[in-house]
Design a protein around this motif. Structure first.
Motif, PDB file in Angstrom:
ATOM      1  N   VAL A 180       0.843  -1.204   0.000  1.00 53.54           N
ATOM      2  CA  VAL A 180       0.000   0.000   0.000  1.00 53.54           C
ATOM      3  C   VAL A 180       0.874   1.247   0.000  1.00 53.54           C
ATOM      4  O   VAL A 180       0.680   2.175  -0.788  1.00 53.54           O
ATOM      5  CB  VAL A 180      -0.949   0.012   1.220  1.00 53.54           C
ATOM      6  N   LEU A 181       1.888   1.275   0.871  1.00 54.59           N
ATOM      7  CA  LEU A 181       2.789   2.420   0.945  1.00 54.59           C
ATOM      8  C   LEU A 181       3.519   2.642  -0.372  1.00 54.59           C
ATOM      9  O   LEU A 181       3.776   3.786  -0.769  1.00 54.59           O
ATOM     10  CB  LEU A 181       3.802   2.217   2.072  1.00 54.59           C
ATOM     11  N   ALA A 182       3.831   1.548  -1.068  1.00 54.55           N
ATOM     12  CA  ALA A 182       4.565   1.652  -2.328  1.00 54.55           C
ATOM     13  C   ALA A 182       3.751   2.306  -3.435  1.00 54.55           C
ATOM     14  O   ALA A 182       4.316   2.779  -4.428  1.00 54.55           O
ATOM     15  CB  ALA A 182       5.025   0.262  -2.779  1.00 54.55           C
ATOM     16  N   MET A 183       2.421   2.352  -3.267  1.00 54.60           N
ATOM     17  CA  MET A 183       1.559   2.941  -4.286  1.00 54.60           C
ATOM     18  C   MET A 183       1.135   4.371  -3.942  1.00 54.60           C
ATOM     19  O   MET A 183       0.392   4.988  -4.684  1.00 54.60           O
ATOM     20  CB  MET A 183       0.317   2.061  -4.493  1.00 54.60           C
ATOM     21  N   LEU A 184       1.638   4.885  -2.817  1.00 56.73           N
ATOM     22  CA  LEU A 184       1.268   6.226  -2.375  1.00 56.73           C
ATOM     23  C   LEU A 184       2.426   7.201  -2.568  1.00 56.73           C
ATOM     24  O   LEU A 184       3.576   6.888  -2.250  1.00 56.73           O
ATOM     25  CB  LEU A 184       0.856   6.213  -0.899  1.00 56.73           C
ATOM     26  N   GLY A 185       2.128   8.381  -3.085  1.00 54.88           N
ATOM     27  CA  GLY A 185       3.138   9.422  -3.196  1.00 54.88           C
ATOM     28  C   GLY A 185       3.494   9.979  -1.831  1.00 54.88           C
ATOM     29  O   GLY A 185       2.731   9.869  -0.868  1.00 54.88           O
ATOM     30  N   LYS A 186       4.681  10.583  -1.746  1.00 50.96           N
ATOM     31  CA  LYS A 186       5.136  11.119  -0.466  1.00 50.96           C
ATOM     32  C   LYS A 186       4.236  12.246   0.046  1.00 50.96           C
ATOM     33  O   LYS A 186       4.177  12.494   1.251  1.00 50.96           O
ATOM     34  CB  LYS A 186       6.577  11.614  -0.599  1.00 50.96           C
ATOM     35  N   ASP A 187       3.569  12.935  -0.878  1.00 50.93           N
ATOM     36  CA  ASP A 187       2.710  14.053  -0.481  1.00 50.93           C
ATOM     37  C   ASP A 187       1.230  13.690  -0.525  1.00 50.93           C
ATOM     38  O   ASP A 187       0.372  14.566  -0.630  1.00 50.93           O
ATOM     39  CB  ASP A 187       2.964  15.255  -1.389  1.00 50.93           C
ATOM     40  N   VAL A 188       0.909  12.409  -0.418  1.00 47.45           N
ATOM     41  CA  VAL A 188      -0.472  11.955  -0.567  1.00 47.45           C
ATOM     42  C   VAL A 188      -1.383  12.605   0.476  1.00 47.45           C
ATOM     43  O   VAL A 188      -1.009  12.787   1.641  1.00 47.45           O
ATOM     44  CB  VAL A 188      -0.552  10.415  -0.479  1.00 47.45           C
ATOM     45  N   VAL A 189      -2.599  12.950   0.024  1.00 45.97           N
ATOM     46  CA  VAL A 189      -3.626  13.530   0.898  1.00 45.97           C
ATOM     47  C   VAL A 189      -4.940  12.808   0.631  1.00 45.97           C
ATOM     48  O   VAL A 189      -5.309  12.587  -0.524  1.00 45.97           O
ATOM     49  CB  VAL A 189      -3.816  15.038   0.634  1.00 45.97           C
ATOM     50  N   LEU A 190      -5.628  12.419   1.690  1.00 49.31           N
ATOM     51  CA  LEU A 190      -6.942  11.789   1.575  1.00 49.31           C
ATOM     52  C   LEU A 190      -7.982  12.713   2.189  1.00 49.31           C
ATOM     53  O   LEU A 190      -7.820  13.178   3.319  1.00 49.31           O
ATOM     54  CB  LEU A 190      -6.938  10.425   2.275  1.00 49.31           C
TER      55      LEU A 190
END
Length: 288
Positions: free
Chosen positions: A189-199
């Motif tokens: 999951v972490l590998a598919m998220l950008g460093k600046d991800v916002v939900l």
């Protein structure tokens, strides 16, 4: 008058929706405009119907902006635009994909004033010239250019934002993301998220949702995996449907026959940078 309605309804609905973020409000705006011109048949409508109708719709949306702003100030949690199922209903096919800003862009437009938003939408979504924009918003061409420049400055480097399009490889990518969530695979999951991800999630105070934006890969992964784990513990059964929403690939989650939420993604180079989750049932009525 009927032929004008049929000719310009799609354009006006698309314009009003992108100016308000609400398809329900857009329908009301377009209906009100045609009711006003039906009996009056003003000269401007006869001479330049598109410019006249766009001006009326834009002015009506600008009138709504103040009351809408007050409603959003009292809104519980984060407010997100109402998503629309552009592939499953003839009503929403009125909104042409090539005249639709991405869902993520609609979220960003909330930062703009009513005038800035009108200029930006007319320019970016519909490709209006500054001369035509000036005629619609009843300002000079120079003022229209200034408003557009101010809007661009507020929105920042939005050009890097990419919606998840409808191609098969992107559907496979979304399915992979769902798979690693279901497997409780934190690293994947972490590998598919950008460093600046916002939900950002919108429950409107009617269903559970995060009150504030969730920032950082660790926080977003914990939130999403927590949702999956809680659903499993409660014996819930979710079904997932990939669908065209706002002209791009979105995800509909159902619990039984009920639509639970709609997910929209913004990605760059295969990594998720924004996740938008709409759970407010008032905004999901078109998906039932």
């Amino acid at each position: 008058m009927e032929h004008l309605y049929m000719q310009y309804k799609r354009l006006l609905l698309s314009l009003a929706y992108q100016l308000t973020g609400s398809f329900s409000d857009a329908e009301d705006v377009v209906q009100d405009v045609f009711l006003k011109v039906y009996d009056a048949k003003p000269q401007g409508l006869i001479e330049a119907p598109q410019a006249y109708l766009c001006r009326m719709v834009t002015n009506r949306c600008r009138d709504l902006h103040k009351s809408a702003t007050k409603r959003k100030e009292k809104y519980f949690g984060e407010w997100l635009p109402e998503p629309v199922p552009t592939s499953t209903d003839e009503t929403f096919e009125m909104i042409a994909r090539n005249e639709m800003l991405s869902y993520g862009m609609l979220v960003l437009l909330e930062q703009l004033s009513a005038a800035e938003r009108a200029v930006f939408v007319l320019r970016e979504a519909f490709g209006f010239s500054y001369v035509d924009i000036a005629a619609v918003i009843d300002k000079s061409e120079a003022n229209s250019r200034k408003l557009y420049s101010r809007a661009r400055g507020k929105l920042g480097p939005f050009d890097r934002e990419e919606s998840v399009d409808l191609e098969a490889e992107n559907a496979a990518w979304v399915n992979q993301f769902l798979s690693v969530l279901g497997q409780d695979d934190v690293d994947q999951v972490l590998a598919m998220l950008g460093k600046d991800v916002v939900l950002i999630s919108d429950g409107g105070g009617k269903v559970l949702a995060a009150v504030n934006p969730i920032v950082s890969p660790n926080a977003v992964s914990r939130f999403l995996l927590g949702l999956v784990r809680k659903n499993k513990q409660q014996g819930g059964v979710w079904t997932f449907t990939l669908s065209e929403i706002n002209g791009q690939l979105g995800l509909i989650i159902r619990s039984g026959q009920k639509v639970d939420s709609v997910f929209m993604f913004q990605v760059e180079e295969g990594l998720i940078h924004h996740i938008y989750i709409v759970r407010n049932p008032d905004k999901l009525k078109h998906f039932s």
